[in-house]
Design a protein around this motif. Structure first.
Motif, PDB file in Angstrom:
ATOM      1  N   ALA B  29       0.817  -1.218   0.000  1.00 32.10           N
ATOM      2  CA  ALA B  29       0.000   0.000   0.000  1.00 32.10           C
ATOM      3  C   ALA B  29       0.856   1.276   0.000  1.00 32.10           C
ATOM      4  CB  ALA B  29      -0.919   0.009   1.218  1.00 32.10           C
ATOM      5  N   SER B  30       2.152   1.127   0.150  1.00 33.52           N
ATOM      6  CA  SER B  30       3.021   2.318   0.156  1.00 33.52           C
ATOM      7  C   SER B  30       2.946   3.007  -1.188  1.00 33.52           C
ATOM      8  CB  SER B  30       4.462   1.918   0.468  1.00 33.52           C
ATOM      9  OG  SER B  30       4.561   1.429   1.784  1.00 33.52           O
ATOM     10  N   ASP B  31       2.824   4.327  -1.171  1.00 31.30           N
ATOM     11  CA  ASP B  31       2.654   5.046  -2.437  1.00 31.30           C
ATOM     12  C   ASP B  31       3.724   6.089  -2.680  1.00 31.30           C
ATOM     13  OD1 ASP B  31      -0.085   7.228  -1.302  1.00 31.30           O
ATOM     14  OD2 ASP B  31       1.934   6.873  -0.558  1.00 31.30           O
ATOM     15  N   SER B  52       4.308   5.974  -6.468  1.00 33.13           N
ATOM     16  CA  SER B  52       3.980   4.623  -6.919  1.00 33.13           C
ATOM     17  C   SER B  52       3.402   4.577  -8.327  1.00 33.13           C
ATOM     18  CB  SER B  52       3.010   3.961  -5.943  1.00 33.13           C
ATOM     19  OG  SER B  52       1.814   4.712  -5.837  1.00 33.13           O
ATOM     20  N   ASN B  53       2.994   5.724  -8.864  1.00 30.23           N
ATOM     21  CA  ASN B  53       2.462   5.732 -10.237  1.00 30.23           C
ATOM     22  C   ASN B  53       3.569   5.871 -11.276  1.00 30.23           C
ATOM     23  OD1 ASN B  53       3.158   8.352  -9.759  1.00 30.23           O
ATOM     24  ND2 ASN B  53       1.219   9.254 -10.425  1.00 30.23           N
ATOM     25  N   MET B  54       4.817   5.806 -10.816  1.00 27.35           N
ATOM     26  CA  MET B  54       5.967   5.885 -11.707  1.00 27.35           C
ATOM     27  C   MET B  54       6.813   4.639 -11.502  1.00 27.35           C
ATOM     28  SD  MET B  54       7.014   9.816 -10.879  1.00 27.35           S
ATOM     29  CE  MET B  54       8.282   9.915 -12.141  1.00 27.35           C
ATOM     30  N   ALA B  91      13.195   4.488   2.095  1.00 15.76           N
ATOM     31  CA  ALA B  91      12.075   4.681   3.019  1.00 15.76           C
ATOM     32  C   ALA B  91      10.775   4.618   2.229  1.00 15.76           C
ATOM     33  CB  ALA B  91      12.194   6.015   3.752  1.00 15.76           C
ATOM     34  N   GLU B  92       9.766   4.001   2.804  1.00 17.96           N
ATOM     35  CA  GLU B  92       8.457   3.924   2.167  1.00 17.96           C
ATOM     36  C   GLU B  92       7.454   4.685   3.026  1.00 17.96           C
ATOM     37  OE1 GLU B  92       6.499  -0.040   2.489  1.00 17.96           O
ATOM     38  OE2 GLU B  92       8.353  -0.660   3.504  1.00 17.96           O
ATOM     39  N   ASP B  93       6.461   5.223   2.352  1.00 17.36           N
ATOM     40  CA  ASP B  93       5.456   6.041   3.023  1.00 17.36           C
ATOM     41  C   ASP B  93       4.081   5.555   2.623  1.00 17.36           C
ATOM     42  OD1 ASP B  93       5.085   9.629   3.467  1.00 17.36           O
ATOM     43  OD2 ASP B  93       3.774   7.978   4.017  1.00 17.36           O
ATOM     44  N   GLU B  94       3.311   5.114   3.582  1.00 17.93           N
ATOM     45  CA  GLU B  94       1.966   4.640   3.305  1.00 17.93           C
ATOM     46  C   GLU B  94       1.014   5.793   3.040  1.00 17.93           C
ATOM     47  OE1 GLU B  94       0.533   1.923   6.265  1.00 17.93           O
ATOM     48  OE2 GLU B  94       2.547   1.185   6.662  1.00 17.93           O
ATOM     49  N   SER B  95       1.238   6.899   3.772  1.00  9.22           N
ATOM     50  CA  SER B  95       0.440   8.115   3.599  1.00  9.22           C
ATOM     51  C   SER B  95      -1.056   7.863   3.614  1.00  9.22           C
ATOM     52  CB  SER B  95       0.811   8.831   2.297  1.00  9.22           C
ATOM     53  OG  SER B  95       2.136   9.238   2.338  1.00  9.22           O
ATOM     54  N   ASN B  96      -1.489   6.883   4.394  1.00  5.76           N
ATOM     55  CA  ASN B  96      -2.929   6.642   4.486  1.00  5.76           C
ATOM     56  C   ASN B  96      -3.489   7.164   5.795  1.00  5.76           C
ATOM     57  OD1 ASN B  96      -1.931   4.862   6.326  1.00  5.76           O
ATOM     58  ND2 ASN B  96      -2.661   3.019   5.333  1.00  5.76           N
ATOM     59  N   SER B  97      -2.657   7.897   6.523  1.00  9.78           N
ATOM     60  CA  SER B  97      -3.107   8.406   7.814  1.00  9.78           C
ATOM     61  C   SER B  97      -3.143   9.923   7.811  1.00  9.78           C
ATOM     62  CB  SER B  97      -2.187   7.899   8.926  1.00  9.78           C
ATOM     63  OG  SER B  97      -0.844   8.168   8.599  1.00  9.78           O
ATOM     64  N   GLY B  98      -3.020  10.513   6.650  1.00 10.17           N
ATOM     65  CA  GLY B  98      -3.119  11.966   6.552  1.00 10.17           C
ATOM     66  C   GLY B  98      -1.806  12.677   6.740  1.00 10.17           C
ATOM     67  N   TYR B  99      -0.745  11.941   6.991  1.00  7.45           N
ATOM     68  CA  TYR B  99       0.557  12.582   7.136  1.00  7.45           C
ATOM     69  C   TYR B  99       1.636  11.590   6.743  1.00  7.45           C
ATOM     70  CZ  TYR B  99       0.534  10.126  11.625  1.00  7.45           C
ATOM     71  OH  TYR B  99       0.456   9.180  12.596  1.00  7.45           O
ATOM     72  N   THR B 101       4.413   9.094   6.975  1.00  5.26           N
ATOM     73  CA  THR B 101       4.916   8.133   7.953  1.00  5.26           C
ATOM     74  C   THR B 101       5.940   7.269   7.245  1.00  5.26           C
ATOM     75  OG1 THR B 101       2.722   8.053   8.937  1.00  5.26           O
ATOM     76  CG2 THR B 101       4.286   6.378   9.634  1.00  5.26           C
ATOM     77  N   LEU B 102       7.187   7.632   7.382  1.00  4.05           N
ATOM     78  CA  LEU B 102       8.245   6.922   6.692  1.00  4.05           C
ATOM     79  C   LEU B 102       8.702   5.708   7.488  1.00  4.05           C
ATOM     80  CD1 LEU B 102      10.483   9.850   5.370  1.00  4.05           C
ATOM     81  CD2 LEU B 102       8.781   8.534   4.121  1.00  4.05           C
ATOM     82  N   THR B 103       8.797   4.582   6.811  1.00  2.00           N
ATOM     83  CA  THR B 103       9.398   3.382   7.386  1.00  2.00           C
ATOM     84  C   THR B 103      10.712   3.148   6.659  1.00  2.00           C
ATOM     85  OG1 THR B 103       7.224   2.433   7.844  1.00  2.00           O
ATOM     86  CG2 THR B 103       9.111   0.931   7.823  1.00  2.00           C
ATOM     87  N   PHE B 104      11.794   3.119   7.410  1.00  2.01           N
ATOM     88  CA  PHE B 104      13.122   3.043   6.828  1.00  2.01           C
ATOM     89  C   PHE B 104      13.635   1.615   6.779  1.00  2.01           C
ATOM     90  CE2 PHE B 104      14.686   7.421   6.417  1.00  2.01           C
ATOM     91  CZ  PHE B 104      13.689   8.106   7.076  1.00  2.01           C
ATOM     92  N   GLY B 105      14.368   1.318   5.717  1.00  2.00           N
ATOM     93  CA  GLY B 105      15.111   0.072   5.647  1.00  2.00           C
ATOM     94  C   GLY B 105      16.355   0.161   6.505  1.00  2.00           C
ATOM     95  N   LYS B 106      17.099  -0.933   6.588  1.00  2.05           N
ATOM     96  CA  LYS B 106      18.258  -0.980   7.482  1.00  2.05           C
ATOM     97  C   LYS B 106      19.497  -0.309   6.895  1.00  2.05           C
ATOM     98  CE  LYS B 106      16.902  -4.944  10.252  1.00  2.05           C
ATOM     99  NZ  LYS B 106      16.412  -4.057  11.310  1.00  2.05           N
ATOM    100  N   GLY B 107      19.493  -0.056   5.611  1.00  3.16           N
ATOM    101  CA  GLY B 107      20.604   0.680   5.032  1.00  3.16           C
ATOM    102  C   GLY B 107      21.647  -0.192   4.366  1.00  3.16           C
TER     103      GLY B 107
END
Lengths: 116, 114
Positions: B29-31, B52-54, B91-99, B101-107
């Motif tokens: 669902a990350s966009d 996600s549209n690219m 980092a991925e951002d779901e952005s389904n909560s109105g702001y 919210t980045l979830t980062f990988g370990k690098g």
């Protein structure tokens, strides 16, 4: 213009003491985030502030952690009764209002916390 | 005790080579996705983003590729320079909560030899 600033840059504290970390976001940025980064790890989300809305505290690891923000300015992250496991770099980021085109978060240099 | 996270995946390249850093993300669902660069002792610095549209986006010397079918993101750096040595996070951002919210990988640590 000025970026996100954090203070102190380094903090060494004894186990059991309380610490307070400060973040000054970019002026005009309504959103502010705190992350924790352990050695060699990625960023762990802690808490989010957006304007006057209730903060999202879902990432705080325990009730020893708390944060406050005054309006859209300075934020402080407080860790009570510090434990050695709290040793990490604490990063603050700010971003413009969500409705803007970019969700980019601008990071400060971090505070390196060492609990002995 | 267990040594956790002290051995980042490392990519070693020669100056002038092209580098490819890969990242698998978790949420279909990350966009929105971002690549950050983190130099030693500094906070992460934005490099490039993609929605996600690219499936591809280019910047200066960098290209991000997105494969939503396999939930894979890559960062390509052309003509890698010693100054590119750093840890790179996706980092991925779901952005389904109105702001955001980045979830980062370990690098991934990129080491560039002169």
């Amino acid at each position: 213009g000025a970026g996100v600033s954090q203070s102190p840059s380094n903090k060494v504290t004894e186990k059991g003491k309380d610490v307070e970390l400060r973040c000054d976001p970019i002026s005009g940025h309504t959103a502010l985030y705190w992350y924790r980064q352990r050695l060699g790890q990625g960023l762990e989300f802690l808490i989010y502030f957006q304007g006057n809305s209730a903060p999202d505290k879902s990432g705080l690891p325990s009730d020893r952690f708390s944060a406050e923000r005054t309006g859209e300015s300075v934020s402080t992250l407080t860790i009570q009764r510090t434990q050695q496991e709290d040793s990490a770099v604490y990063l603050c980021a700010s971003s413009p209002e969500w409705a803007s085109q970019s969700y980019e978060q601008y990071f400060g240099p971090g505070t390196r916390l060492t609990v002995t | 005790g267990e040594s956790v996270g002290l051995h980042l995946p490392t990519l070693s390249v020669q100056e002038g080579d092209n580098s490819i850093i890969n990242c698998a993300y978790s949420n279909s669902a990350s966009d929105y996705f971002i690549w950050y660069k983190q130099e030693s002792g500094k906070g992460p610095q934005f490099i490039i983003d993609i929605r996600s549209n690219m499936d591809k986006r280019q910047g200066q010397r960098v290209t991000v590729l997105l494969n939503k079918t396999v939930k894979h993101l890559s960062l390509q750096i052309a003509a890698t320079q010693p100054g590119d040595s750093a840890v790179y996070f996706c980092a991925e951002d779901e952005s389904n909560s109105g702001y955001s919210t980045l979830t980062f990988g370990k690098g991934t640590m990129l080491l560039v030899s002169p």
